[in-house]
Design an enzyme around this catalytic site. Structure first.
Site, PDB file in Angstrom:
ATOM      1  N   CYS A 171       0.826  -1.214   0.000  1.00 49.93           N
ATOM      2  CA  CYS A 171       0.000   0.000   0.000  1.00 49.93           C
ATOM      3  C   CYS A 171       0.867   1.274   0.000  1.00 49.93           C
ATOM      4  O   CYS A 171       2.066   1.211   0.221  1.00 49.93           O
ATOM      5  CB  CYS A 171      -0.909  -0.001   1.223  1.00 49.93           C
TER       6      CYS A 171
ATOM      7  N   CYS B  96      -4.178   0.643  -2.654  1.00 53.03           N
ATOM      8  CA  CYS B  96      -4.563   0.723  -1.253  1.00 53.03           C
ATOM      9  C   CYS B  96      -3.717   1.762  -0.525  1.00 53.03           C
ATOM     10  O   CYS B  96      -2.638   2.134  -0.993  1.00 53.03           O
ATOM     11  CB  CYS B  96      -4.420  -0.647  -0.589  1.00 53.03           C
TER      12      CYS B  96
END
Ligand SMILES: *[C@@H]1O[C@H](CO)[C@@H](O)[C@H](O)[C@H]1NC(C)=O
Ligand SMILES: *[C@@H]1O[C@H](CO)[C@@H](O)[C@H](O)[C@H]1NC(C)=O
Ligand SMILES: *[C@@H]1O[C@H](CO)[C@@H](O)[C@H](O)[C@H]1NC(C)=O
Length: 309
Positions: free
Chosen positions: A117, A198
């Site tokens: 992420c 993300c």
């Protein structure tokens, strides 16, 4: 990112000649000129035909796959030959305008990839700057850093219905095709990339053009819709204008306002920065004599930001 994607992002039109190395271009240009002189009367359309599949595509694609899995990302394990087989099955024996994203399902199934992420970088019409930005901040990931992006960067391909080989003579322009084999692959690759995104993601947009956020670009048509507000913490938009201007769009002007509205309605947190100091410094490094850069320090102090909360 790769030029095919950049072509999509920049114009929506693939111009095969721009993508080939210059010697190849000269070679094909000579052929085109010859054809032009020989048969303009009966066959003018020939002159406009697109170049065919990139020569030696198999060696290039499989070689890049081995480079990626051995050198670029040595911890990754992929069966390069198998990926190639599924790619070939998706494309050959199909009419060249009839390859959908579904045709590539088996190929994408054997090349799953997970990214950490907070590293996802999206961009539209900021290709050169994106490269130096991602080059300085090595942790950023663009589609080009994925296995599929790395393997198919800058290549052209299409099949032919009656033959079990690629068409090396000519491929259609993707503007003339509903299901262009090259477009379909990039579409699916972009969608996968965005679905995985993300944490904090960064979006680099070009404030020197009208429609910096373009619903027809790969970002506007595929990636934005594939972002998941449950996975994405913040969408950090950075609007970059050319040093010499013009400043047509900004966080509070033009299509970027529409983008922010869409993000807001889908429940994303966002920030938007018009004058990101790091990006301006990068621009100045590339063009240090620019008059703007002489007064750069002053301007950086006037950084403007908007944020959702
Ligand atoms: C395109 O593919 C579909 C389904 O695979 C097929 O029914 C159709 O005939 C194809 N069209 C052309 C022009 O090849
Ligand atoms: C913005 O787009 C224009 C036209 O495509 C291009 O010339 C310019 O380099 C882009 N600016 C940035 C900062 O990427
Ligand atoms: C994510 O972005 C927000 C807003 O810019 C910032 O406050 C936060 O520190 C960022 N988080 C990470 C992990 O970078």
């Amino acid at each position: 990112m790769n030029k095919h994607v950049s072509f999509l992002r920049n114009s929506g039109v693939l111009q095969g000649v721009n993508i080939l190395p210059s010697e190849t271009f000269v070679f094909f240009a000579m052929i085109s000129i010859t054809i032009w002189f020989i048969m303009p009367q009966f066959c003018p359309v020939q002159v406009h035909a697109q170049l065919g599949t990139t020569p030696n595509i198999k060696h290039i694609v499989v070689g890049r796959c081995f480079t990626y899995t051995t050198v670029v990302n040595p911890n990754s394990r992929y069966d390069c030959e198998k990926i190639w087989r599924h790619f070939e099955e998706a494309v050959v024996k199909q009419s060249s305008c009839n390859v959908t994203v579904e045709h590539y399902n088996r190929m994408f199934n054997v090349m799953p990839q997970i990214w950490p992420c907070n590293r996802f970088l999206f961009w539209s019409k900021t290709r050169a700057l994106m490269h130096s930005y991602a080059g300085v901040f090595r942790h950023f990931w663009t589609l080009e850093d994925t296995l599929v992006g790395y393997m198919f960067n800058d290549l052209i391909w299409c099949g032919q219905e009656a033959d079990s080989d690629f068409d090396f003579n000519s491929c259609p322009e993707w503007s003339t095709c509903r299901n262009h084999p090259v477009f379909s692959l990039w579409r699916q690759a972009s969608q996968n990339f965005a679905e995985m995104a993300c944490g904090n993601i960064t979006v680099l947009l070009n404030g020197s053009i009208v429609n910096a956020f373009n619903r027809k670009s790969m970002f506007g048509s595929v990636e934005l819709d594939s972002l998941n507000p449950q996975r994405v913490e913040y969408v950090n938009i950075k609007v970059v204008t050319n040093l010499e201007g013009p400043q047509i769009e900004s966080c509070s002007k033009g299509s970027i306002v529409d983008l922010i509205q869409i993000l807001q309605s889908r429940g994303f947190h966002w920030t938007c920065t018009d004058r990101d100091p790091t990006l301006m410094i990068l621009q100045c490094i590339q063009d240090p004599k620019h008059s703007f850069c002489q007064t750069c320090a002053n301007t950086l102090l006037q950084q403007k930001s908007l944020t959702s909360n």
